[in-house]
Write a protein that holds these residues in place. Structure first.
Motif, PDB file in Angstrom:
ATOM      1  N   THR A   1      30.336  18.113 -25.744  1.00  0.00           N
ATOM      2  CA  THR A   1      29.745  17.213 -24.746  1.00  0.00           C
ATOM      3  C   THR A   1      30.698  17.075 -23.561  1.00  0.00           C
ATOM      4  O   THR A   1      31.772  17.676 -23.531  1.00  0.00           O
ATOM      5  CB  THR A   1      29.504  15.835 -25.375  1.00  0.00           C
TER       6      THR A   1
ATOM      7  N   THR B   1      28.643  17.986 -16.932  1.00  0.00           N
ATOM      8  CA  THR B   1      27.619  17.443 -16.016  1.00  0.00           C
ATOM      9  C   THR B   1      27.355  18.444 -14.899  1.00  0.00           C
ATOM     10  O   THR B   1      28.202  19.280 -14.572  1.00  0.00           O
ATOM     11  CB  THR B   1      28.084  16.118 -15.377  1.00  0.00           C
TER      12      THR B   1
ATOM     13  N   ASP C   1      19.845  17.627 -19.237  1.00  0.00           N
ATOM     14  CA  ASP C   1      18.821  16.592 -19.011  1.00  0.00           C
ATOM     15  C   ASP C   1      17.914  16.985 -17.848  1.00  0.00           C
ATOM     16  O   ASP C   1      18.389  17.385 -16.774  1.00  0.00           O
ATOM     17  CB  ASP C   1      19.481  15.246 -18.686  1.00  0.00           C
TER      18      ASP C   1
ATOM     19  N   LYS D   1      23.233  15.139 -14.148  1.00  0.00           N
ATOM     20  CA  LYS D   1      22.603  15.339 -15.443  1.00  0.00           C
ATOM     21  C   LYS D   1      23.657  15.793 -16.475  1.00  0.00           C
ATOM     22  O   LYS D   1      24.565  16.561 -16.168  1.00  0.00           O
ATOM     23  CB  LYS D   1      21.493  16.395 -15.362  1.00  0.00           C
ATOM     24  N   ALA D   2      23.507  15.284 -17.715  1.00  0.00           N
ATOM     25  CA  ALA D   2      24.445  15.637 -18.794  1.00  0.00           C
ATOM     26  C   ALA D   2      24.139  17.029 -19.323  1.00  0.00           C
ATOM     27  O   ALA D   2      22.969  17.432 -19.442  1.00  0.00           O
ATOM     28  CB  ALA D   2      24.346  14.620 -19.923  1.00  0.00           C
TER      29      ALA D   2
ATOM     30  N   THR E   1      25.115  19.570 -22.679  1.00  0.00           N
ATOM     31  CA  THR E   1      25.717  19.690 -24.014  1.00  0.00           C
ATOM     32  C   THR E   1      25.433  21.075 -24.562  1.00  0.00           C
ATOM     33  O   THR E   1      24.406  21.689 -24.255  1.00  0.00           O
ATOM     34  CB  THR E   1      25.161  18.643 -24.998  1.00  0.00           C
TER      35      THR E   1
END
Length: 532
Positions: A525, A528, A488, A517-518, A520
């Motif tokens: 998933t 971070t 992100d 922020k994530a 993936t």
């Protein structure tokens, strides 16, 4: 009857032998060619015959009849003219030295081959001087068995000794002899052991002894084959170092009941048993039912652990439970109350389901065992059995009854089938049994993929973007150089190196990017990274 008059041996240089024998009868010759059971080709004994179909034999003279040098009461076994003919009671021929008659037939010669070459052809032919010469020609494959069996390895096991044997054609283990003696005293204990002949009549088998106590033994072995060839008497030693007795036991009786006044077959299954049928080298097995009024008509051992008894239950028999026993020599197995006499069939019930579970996306064969059931397969004159399962997503593809109390069903479980434990039911006509909660479906477990990022904290620029290299590690992942990496707030990400479980990437961090922020990668998933 003494030695043959003529003995023919095929030499290595002559693959064919032609004997010109006038009036040799093909029918008589064929009748003398009797194969030995289990052997393809047999040594041949031949007789002479006349045109009338009578066998000809050397004459035993009671007087000299004017023949010089002949002693009354003796037989002539010397040389004689082969080209003789008996017709109309008269014998004609040039240079005959032996009188022939048509009484008391005896062998006139035996044909044998060179044992170094067992692949010869023998032709017996008339000389063409007789009307029926064409009918008296016979060609035979002459490939007899003169090779004795070979005694192989002797192996000692738990309370057992096994003798491996090989033959070029077929054993006769029933007539092979083995003597087992104690090594220290020489005592013969053969009669106290249980003997089994394995693969008799074949080219590879064994003679096996059980119930052998610990100790050292000397075995004297003479192996025979179907052609009556015998090995030399062979002495071998064996030492039994372990003897934990394996106790014979009853495993099952099927069916478990019989209707009074009926005749039926009952299968008794044993464990560690030595069931045998009449004619075996060990004692034959006998089956007995303790109930009055049950007659055992016959018993047949299908194997060491299964025997089938044909029984008749008298109309006057009384309802009740019976012990079923099988005795084989010194071995007795008892199925306590394993059989019941009844006027009406007992209620059918479920005994077991095996296996008890299956995975989604798989096919599995499931065996349902019933008690007092009457399972049948499609096509039977009394109908067929059907199997159903209570959970959704399971299809019963086929059903095969292997006996009245056992049926095999093929289950196909859908990929998306959910976890479920359900009932298995078998319906045969008006008979239905339910195996309650006996089968479980295991849903497909979707592997989870989690991420970790190193470093977990990155300092962003105040005025200008910053270039950073990060390592993303996956658990349950399947990364590649074409994986889709997302963070992100960051748009420019470049994969430098990738394996299934790790990606090394260059990222351009915008100035003033703050916070957690994530991260993936493809379907993975949970990762971070924090910017400050």
């Amino acid at each position: 009857n003494g030695d043959p008059i003529m003995k023919i041996t095929a030499g290595a240089s002559s693959p064919q032998i032609t004997l010109k024998v006038r009036a040799l009868q093909q029918t008589e010759l064929s009748n003398q060619f009797d194969p030995i059971p289990g052997v393809d080709d047999t040594p041949i004994e031949l007789f002479f015959g006349d045109q009338n179909g009578n066998l000809i034999a050397p004459l035993t003279r009671t007087d000299n009849s004017g023949v010089t040098g002949i002693t009354p009461g003796t037989e002539f076994q010397g040389a004689y003219e082969v080209d003789l003919e008996a017709k109309g009671g008269l014998i004609s021929g040039v240079g005959a030295t032996t009188f022939l008659q048509t009484q008391t037939p005896r062998r006139v010669f035996t044909a044998e081959i060179d044992t170094d070459d067992e692949d010869k052809i023998m032709t017996i032919a008339a000389d063409g001087g007789d009307v029926d010469a064409a009918d008296t020609t016979l060609t035979l494959d002459f490939n007899p068995d003169f090779t004795a069996p070979v005694v192989g390895t002797v192996t000692a096991g738990n309370c057992s000794i096994s003798i491996a044997l090989t033959d070029n054609k077929a054993f006769d283990l029933a007539n092979s002899t083995v003597t087992v003696q104690k090594g220290d005293t020489g005592e013969d204990i053969t009669a106290t052991l249980n003997r089994t002949n394995t693969n008799d009549g074949t080219a590879a088998g064994s003679i096996d002894f059980t119930n052998v106590p610990k100790g050292s033994y000397t075995l004297t072995i003479v192996a025979r084959d179907k052609a009556n060839n015998a090995s030399a008497s062979t002495a071998r030693t064996a030492e039994v170092t372990e003897c934990t007795p394996v106790i014979p036991a009853c495993k099952s009786v099927d069916p478990t009941y019989g209707i009074i006044g009926k005749t039926l077959e009952v299968t008794i299954t044993g464990e560690n048993t030595s069931f045998a049928t009449t004619g075996s080298t060990v004692d034959s097995s006998s089956v007995n039912f303790s109930c009055t009024g049950v007659t055992v008509n016959s018993q047949t051992a299908n194997s060491k652990t299964e025997i089938v008894a044909n029984i008749t239950i008298a109309a006057t028999a009384t309802e009740g439970k019976c012990d079923v026993s099988v005795r084989t020599g010194s071995e007795t197995v008892v199925c306590d109350e394993g059989f019941e006499l009844s006027k009406t069939p007992p209620a059918a019930s479920c005994k077991s389901v095996s296996p008890a579970e299956g995975d989604a996306g798989k096919s599995v064969q499931v065996t349902i065992t019933g008690e007092n059931t009457n399972f049948v397969t499609a096509g039977n004159t009394v109908g067929s059995s059907s199997v159903n399962f209570g959970c959704t997503g399971v299809t019963v593809d086929s059903v095969t009854a292997t006996s009245a109390t056992q049926i095999v069903a093929n289950f196909t479980i859908a990929d998306d089938a959910a976890d479920c434990t359900g009932d298995v039911t078998v319906t045969t006509g008006t008979e239905t049994i339910t195996c309650t909660d006996k089968f479980t479906v295991n849903a497909t477990v979707v592997p989870t993929c989690t991420l970790t990022v190193s470093p977990a904290t990155i300092k962003s620029g105040i005025i200008f973007p910053r270039i950073k290299i990060i390592t993303i590690t996956g658990t349950g992942s399947d990364f590649s150089s074409s994986s889709d990496v997302k963070i992100d707030g960051i748009s420019r990400i470049f994969i430098l190196k990738a394996s299934k479980t790790e990606i090394r990437a260059l990222i351009i961090v915008p100035a003033q990017l703050k916070g957690e922020k994530a991260v993936t990668v493809d379907d993975c998933t949970g990762g971070t990274v924090t910017f400050n």
